[in-house]
Design a protein around this motif. Structure first.
Motif, PDB file in Angstrom:
ATOM      1  N   PRO A  10     -75.914   4.530  61.446  1.00 39.38           N
ATOM      2  CA  PRO A  10     -75.963   4.037  60.061  1.00 39.38           C
ATOM      3  C   PRO A  10     -75.496   2.675  59.851  1.00 39.38           C
ATOM      4  O   PRO A  10     -74.592   2.173  60.754  1.00 39.38           O
ATOM      5  N   PRO A  11     -75.881   1.982  58.583  1.00 41.78           N
ATOM      6  CA  PRO A  11     -75.412   0.372  58.744  1.00 41.78           C
ATOM      7  C   PRO A  11     -73.785   0.898  58.552  1.00 41.78           C
ATOM      8  O   PRO A  11     -73.412   1.818  57.711  1.00 41.78           O
ATOM      9  N   GLY A  12     -73.019  -0.069  58.760  1.00 40.83           N
ATOM     10  CA  GLY A  12     -71.676  -0.092  58.578  1.00 40.83           C
ATOM     11  C   GLY A  12     -70.777   0.963  59.525  1.00 40.83           C
ATOM     12  O   GLY A  12     -69.514   1.000  59.706  1.00 40.83           O
ATOM     13  N   VAL A  13     -71.374   1.543  60.392  1.00 38.61           N
ATOM     14  CA  VAL A  13     -70.761   2.400  61.223  1.00 38.61           C
ATOM     15  C   VAL A  13     -69.735   1.530  62.431  1.00 38.61           C
ATOM     16  O   VAL A  13     -69.111   2.125  63.022  1.00 38.61           O
ATOM     17  N   SER A  32     -78.479  -8.405  68.415  1.00 41.95           N
ATOM     18  CA  SER A  32     -78.178  -7.731  67.254  1.00 41.95           C
ATOM     19  C   SER A  32     -79.493  -8.241  66.359  1.00 41.95           C
ATOM     20  O   SER A  32     -79.445  -9.454  66.374  1.00 41.95           O
ATOM     21  N   THR A  33     -80.738  -7.601  66.259  1.00 46.24           N
ATOM     22  CA  THR A  33     -81.832  -7.938  65.251  1.00 46.24           C
ATOM     23  C   THR A  33     -81.324  -8.468  64.136  1.00 46.24           C
ATOM     24  O   THR A  33     -81.984  -9.292  63.501  1.00 46.24           O
ATOM     25  N   GLY A  34     -80.388  -7.905  63.325  1.00 42.65           N
ATOM     26  CA  GLY A  34     -79.938  -8.040  62.266  1.00 42.65           C
ATOM     27  C   GLY A  34     -79.384  -9.707  62.276  1.00 42.65           C
ATOM     28  O   GLY A  34     -79.617 -10.427  61.194  1.00 42.65           O
ATOM     29  N   GLU A  35     -78.561  -9.962  63.267  1.00 36.89           N
ATOM     30  CA  GLU A  35     -77.885 -11.358  63.545  1.00 36.89           C
ATOM     31  C   GLU A  35     -79.024 -12.055  63.558  1.00 36.89           C
ATOM     32  O   GLU A  35     -79.132 -13.335  63.165  1.00 36.89           O
ATOM     33  N   ILE A  36     -79.931 -11.939  64.561  1.00 38.41           N
ATOM     34  CA  ILE A  36     -81.060 -13.014  64.780  1.00 38.41           C
ATOM     35  C   ILE A  36     -81.981 -13.175  63.351  1.00 38.41           C
ATOM     36  O   ILE A  36     -82.151 -14.544  63.097  1.00 38.41           O
ATOM     37  N   SER A  57     -83.449  -6.931  49.860  1.00 35.89           N
ATOM     38  CA  SER A  57     -83.646  -5.567  49.068  1.00 35.89           C
ATOM     39  C   SER A  57     -83.100  -4.415  49.730  1.00 35.89           C
ATOM     40  O   SER A  57     -83.162  -3.377  49.246  1.00 35.89           O
ATOM     41  N   GLY A  58     -82.751  -4.505  51.065  1.00 36.25           N
ATOM     42  CA  GLY A  58     -82.149  -3.298  51.785  1.00 36.25           C
ATOM     43  C   GLY A  58     -83.300  -2.741  52.527  1.00 36.25           C
ATOM     44  O   GLY A  58     -82.972  -1.781  53.506  1.00 36.25           O
ATOM     45  N   ASP A  59     -84.486  -3.241  52.641  1.00 34.46           N
ATOM     46  CA  ASP A  59     -85.471  -2.545  53.362  1.00 34.46           C
ATOM     47  C   ASP A  59     -85.558  -2.979  54.813  1.00 34.46           C
ATOM     48  O   ASP A  59     -84.740  -3.896  55.244  1.00 34.46           O
ATOM     49  N   TYR A  60     -86.538  -2.526  55.569  1.00 31.34           N
ATOM     50  CA  TYR A  60     -86.592  -2.951  57.018  1.00 31.34           C
ATOM     51  C   TYR A  60     -87.643  -3.984  57.025  1.00 31.34           C
ATOM     52  O   TYR A  60     -88.548  -3.956  56.260  1.00 31.34           O
ATOM     53  N   VAL A  61     -87.537  -5.076  57.879  1.00 26.93           N
ATOM     54  CA  VAL A  61     -88.544  -5.801  58.271  1.00 26.93           C
ATOM     55  C   VAL A  61     -89.572  -5.471  58.873  1.00 26.93           C
ATOM     56  O   VAL A  61     -89.431  -4.304  59.807  1.00 26.93           O
ATOM     57  N   PRO A  62     -90.969  -5.721  58.713  1.00 17.73           N
ATOM     58  CA  PRO A  62     -92.051  -5.095  59.246  1.00 17.73           C
ATOM     59  C   PRO A  62     -91.964  -4.963  60.883  1.00 17.73           C
ATOM     60  O   PRO A  62     -91.723  -5.822  61.483  1.00 17.73           O
ATOM     61  N   ASP A  87     -78.350  -3.639  69.569  1.00 20.49           N
ATOM     62  CA  ASP A  87     -77.922  -3.315  68.068  1.00 20.49           C
ATOM     63  C   ASP A  87     -78.522  -3.170  66.761  1.00 20.49           C
ATOM     64  O   ASP A  87     -78.882  -4.153  66.805  1.00 20.49           O
ATOM     65  N   GLY A  88     -78.860  -2.121  66.414  1.00 21.81           N
ATOM     66  CA  GLY A  88     -79.999  -2.169  65.365  1.00 21.81           C
ATOM     67  C   GLY A  88     -81.463  -2.359  65.834  1.00 21.81           C
ATOM     68  O   GLY A  88     -82.095  -2.696  64.923  1.00 21.81           O
ATOM     69  N   TYR A  89     -81.691  -2.082  66.881  1.00 21.11           N
ATOM     70  CA  TYR A  89     -83.055  -1.763  67.303  1.00 21.11           C
ATOM     71  C   TYR A  89     -83.142  -0.901  68.291  1.00 21.11           C
ATOM     72  O   TYR A  89     -82.518  -0.918  69.413  1.00 21.11           O
ATOM     73  N   ASN A  94     -91.771   3.990  65.518  1.00 18.15           N
ATOM     74  CA  ASN A  94     -92.824   2.863  66.041  1.00 18.15           C
ATOM     75  C   ASN A  94     -92.164   1.918  66.871  1.00 18.15           C
ATOM     76  O   ASN A  94     -92.755   1.372  67.899  1.00 18.15           O
ATOM     77  N   GLN A  95     -90.920   1.537  66.719  1.00 17.88           N
ATOM     78  CA  GLN A  95     -90.426   0.480  67.586  1.00 17.88           C
ATOM     79  C   GLN A  95     -89.786   0.988  68.589  1.00 17.88           C
ATOM     80  O   GLN A  95     -89.692   0.558  69.870  1.00 17.88           O
ATOM     81  N   ALA A  96     -89.423   2.510  68.701  1.00 19.05           N
ATOM     82  CA  ALA A  96     -88.764   3.144  69.868  1.00 19.05           C
ATOM     83  C   ALA A  96     -90.257   3.431  70.852  1.00 19.05           C
ATOM     84  O   ALA A  96     -90.133   3.371  71.960  1.00 19.05           O
ATOM     85  N   GLY A 125     -65.912  -1.621  51.213  1.00 17.61           N
ATOM     86  CA  GLY A 125     -64.636  -2.252  51.531  1.00 17.61           C
ATOM     87  C   GLY A 125     -64.860  -3.660  52.276  1.00 17.61           C
ATOM     88  O   GLY A 125     -63.956  -4.434  52.255  1.00 17.61           O
ATOM     89  N   ARG A 126     -66.105  -3.711  52.775  1.00 21.99           N
ATOM     90  CA  ARG A 126     -66.343  -5.025  53.519  1.00 21.99           C
ATOM     91  C   ARG A 126     -66.445  -6.146  52.527  1.00 21.99           C
ATOM     92  O   ARG A 126     -66.239  -7.182  53.110  1.00 21.99           O
ATOM     93  N   GLY A 127     -66.600  -5.805  51.287  1.00 19.34           N
ATOM     94  CA  GLY A 127     -66.752  -6.965  50.343  1.00 19.34           C
ATOM     95  C   GLY A 127     -68.321  -7.841  50.402  1.00 19.34           C
ATOM     96  O   GLY A 127     -69.008  -7.030  51.317  1.00 19.34           O
TER      97      GLY A 127
END
Ligand code: ADP
Length: 183
Positions: A10-13, A32-36, A57-62, A87-89, A94-96, A125-127
């Motif tokens: 999960p996010p934040g783990v 990290s796809t999020g970092e990209i 919005s918190g959703d996933y990129v297509p 990390d995060g992919y 579908n991605q798998a 807590g991460r702010g």
């Protein structure tokens, strides 16, 4: 032999933190796809502008956008030489399947496990360093994870690749469990 791993959870783990520690220790490339995406957003590239509203919005990129990016990164000489921690992919079935279709070899899928309660506390807590760390958006991200990403647990169990690690401890405790699991 190069090693290729997926970090699932999960996010934040703590996927990102642990992946960068493993990168230092073992020289395996941390991707990290999020970092990209965040880099593209910061640079205001076409891709960055395209994904900004979705991510915030918190959703996933297509999947088609994300798959294409990952394919290019995995095809680089550097990654072929060093191996990778994704990390995060993947985050969707579908991605798998995309990784499978492209015959990407995997040595293990590490599930970093923590309860929703612990995750919520950590993310809050991460702010507000990130636009998607707003409490309302955090709850969307957890819902999206539960709906779209959790099915990957059974997907990789069926492939005999899943290793589950308790990630509710300190960074050091979790890191030690992780090292034990991949050694
Ligand atoms: P976290 O694990 O805390 O959610 P990430 O940095 O991994 O943070 O991801 C941030 C955001 O980037 C996600 O909420 C999502 O919008 C987008 N993203 C990252 N990876 C993917 C992916 N594999 N597929 C679709 N969207 C992704």
């Amino acid at each position: 032999m190069v090693k290729n791993y997926i970090f699932l959870g999960p996010p934040g783990v703590g996927k990102g933190t642990l992946a960068s520690l493993i990168q230092e220790e073992k020289n395996i490339k941390h991707i990290s796809t999020g970092e990209i995406f965040r880099n593209e957003m910061k640079k205001k590239t076409k891709l960055g502008l395209e994904v900004k509203a979705i991510i915030e919005s918190g959703d996933y990129v297509p999947d088609n956008i994300t798959n294409e990016i990952v394919k290019n990164v995995l095809n680089s000489d550097e990654v072929k030489k060093r191996g990778f921690i994704l990390d995060g992919y993947p985050r969707t079935v579908n991605q798998a399947e995309f990784l499978k279709e492209n015959k990407i070899n995997l040595d293990g899928v590490i599930l970093l496990d923590a309860s929703d309660k612990v995750i919520m506390e950590r993310l809050l807590g991460r702010g507000l360093g990130r636009a998607d760390d707003d409490p309302k958006i955090i709850s969307t991200r957890l819902d999206v994870y539960n709906k779209k990403t959790k099915p990957l647990i059974n997907f990789y169990k069926a492939e005999n690749l899943l290793v589950t690690i308790n990630a509710e401890g300190t960074i050091e405790e979790n890191y030690n469990r992780l090292i034990e699991a991949i050694n």
